[in-house]
Design a protein around this motif. Structure first.
Motif, PDB file in Angstrom:
ATOM      1  N   ALA B 188       0.742  -2.867  -0.779  1.00 34.49           N
ATOM      2  CA  ALA B 188       0.091  -1.618  -0.344  1.00 34.49           C
ATOM      3  C   ALA B 188      -1.396  -1.858  -0.061  1.00 34.49           C
ATOM      4  CB  ALA B 188       0.270  -0.552  -1.420  1.00 34.49           C
ATOM      5  N   GLU B 191      -1.746  -3.818   3.059  1.00 32.49           N
ATOM      6  CA  GLU B 191      -1.440  -2.967   4.215  1.00 32.49           C
ATOM      7  C   GLU B 191      -2.654  -2.121   4.595  1.00 32.49           C
ATOM      8  OE1 GLU B 191       1.942  -0.509   3.553  1.00 32.49           O
ATOM      9  OE2 GLU B 191       3.251  -1.824   4.691  1.00 32.49           O
ATOM     10  N   ASN B 192      -3.310  -1.561   3.573  1.00 34.39           N
ATOM     11  CA  ASN B 192      -4.523  -0.779   3.847  1.00 34.39           C
ATOM     12  C   ASN B 192      -5.599  -1.650   4.483  1.00 34.39           C
ATOM     13  OD1 ASN B 192      -3.453   1.546   2.857  1.00 34.39           O
ATOM     14  ND2 ASN B 192      -4.260   1.269   0.790  1.00 34.39           N
TER      15      ASN B 192
END
Lengths: 194, 241
Positions: B188, B191-192
């Motif tokens: 996550a 991904e950011n």
């Protein structure tokens, strides 16, 4: 900033390329020295120093003269050298010569010399160098830079942080991580992790 | 008796520890810490400075001078900007997609072993399994880029944007790896980071684009997350060795 340097910058911006020589004469050796510490070899150090001076020249119109040219060029040089090390890590075969029966400059091949199979001391020396190189290769470019500048060049942590564009604490952590990794790499020989 | 950590002793040897006298007194009476301290000192001695070769100034100047263009006012404008306006993002995106697809298709054949999850917030060590050493480089580069984004005013220079482009390609692979290994928290965060990189790589730079990026994508928070991932990475490496 130094008057001669300020004049040289003004002349370069007015179209006089040769005025850049003044800045190069004053700072090329220290830039090359830092680049050598980061890249670990003379050829890459020279390439990084050249590239840093070229980048600085092209960025000169944007150079805010509130900091010194020396600080500015060092910062560019460190980033250039780190980028070069990262590029080399991606393409590790870049400089690797191939072994052949006959050496050839055009084919980039070399022959392994067997005449130097010398005394034990020479062997141990080579082994120590190779262990050191292997240990340094385990570090990330940022760790290597922070460590070599702090330990070998005695650059203050705040300057390293400014050059790497990270916080002082991050630079410090990078040095600590580097020493810790190097110590572990030396485990097989005396002085390593006990 | 409180023992000193490896980090504190490294700081002591590098003259970065404010409690130098306290450490020095402690080392005289504690064999355990004295051994660790000697080991650190030995490491630093092994890696003491080698002589640096002197460059040939004249030769370097001749090489450099050939590459210097004459700086005139018209050269000072950012001539690349108009070119980049639509063509470079499109070319960049197409190349990125092609390279990512190639890398993913190669990696699909690798064994999909499930590794233990690494928490995002916590006080590790959080795993005992070896990790990909290249991720450490990637996280270092991510930290430097985000610091640049957080501290820049105006437009980012071309080198930083090129770096963002390179990182974008690598990042996609690490996101995929993290998901495959069950490290959803790490995936996550990466991904950011990928979103920040995509924006940097594709949006034309404007005087306010960096401010907008910082606000919309909370790059300061992301920098903190990346540092925690680095910490997890260091601890897991320390334990595995």
């Amino acid at each position: 900033m130094d008057k001669a340097e300020a004049e040289a910058i003004r002349d370069v911006l007015a179209g006089d390329r040769d005025a850049y020589r003044v800045l190069m004469d004053r700072h090329f050796c220290s830039v090359s020295r830092i680049a050598f510490r980061i890249t670990g070899n003379e050829a890459d150090a020279e390439e990084a120093a050249q590239e840093a001076f070229l980048r600085a020249y092209n960025k000169l119109p944007n150079f805010r003269q509130d900091s010194t040219f020396s600080t500015w060029i060092m910062r560019i040089a460190m980033n250039t050298a780190i980028n070069l090390v990262e590029r080399r890590m991606r393409d590790f075969s870049y400089y690797a010569p191939r072994i052949a029966d006959e050496p050839s400059a055009t084919e980039h091949t070399v022959r392994i010399a067997d005449t130097q199979a010398g005394p034990e001391a020479s062997l141990l020396h080579r082994e120590a160098i190779s262990l050191r190189q292997a240990a340094m290769a385990e570090l990330t470019p940022m760790e290597r830079t922070a460590f070599t500048l702090r330990h070998m060049e005695d650059v203050p942590m705040a300057e390293i942080a400014a050059a790497l564009n990270v916080t002082s604490n991050s630079a410090k952590q990078a040095v600590f991580r580097a020493v810790s990794k190097l110590r572990r790499s030396l485990t097989p020989i005396a002085g390593g992790l006990r | 008796m409180r023992h000193f950590s490896e980090e504190e002793l490294i700081a002591y040897h590098l003259r970065e520890n404010p409690d130098e006298v306290v450490v020095s007194h402690h080392l005289e009476s504690c064999t355990e810490c004295a051994d660790l301290s000697e080991s650190i000192a030995e490491t630093l001695r092994v890696f003491s400075a080698d002589p640096v070769p002197q460059p040939d100034l004249e030769q370097n100047w001749r090489r450099l001078r050939g590459s210097l263009r004459v700086l005139t006012p018209e050269h000072r404008r950012d001539v690349g900007f108009s070119l980049r306006h639509w063509a470079w993002p499109a070319i960049g995106f197409a190349t990125a997609a092609l390279i990512v697809l190639t890398m993913l298709s190669v990696r699909v054949h690798r064994t999909n072993e499930i590794r233990r999850n690494i928490a995002v917030n916590g006080h590790g060590p959080l795993t005992t399994e070896p990790i990909d050493p290249a991720i450490a480089n990637h996280l270092d580069a991510a930290e430097r880029l985000l610091t640049e984004v957080n501290n820049s005013s105006g437009r980012l220079d071309n080198t930083t944007r090129e770096q963002a482009h390179t990182l974008l390609l690598q990042n996609a692979v690490y996101v995929h790896d993290a998901r495959d290994s069950g490290d959803l928290a790490g995936a996550a965060i990466l991904e950011n980071f990928g979103r920040v990189l995509t924006t940097l790589d594709n949006e034309p730079p404007t005087p306010h684009s960096i401010w907008r990026l910082r606000l919309e994508m909370n790059t300061s928070g992301l920098l903190l997350d990346i540092r925690i991932l680095q910490q997890n990475d260091d601890r897991s490496q320390g334990v595995s060795q």
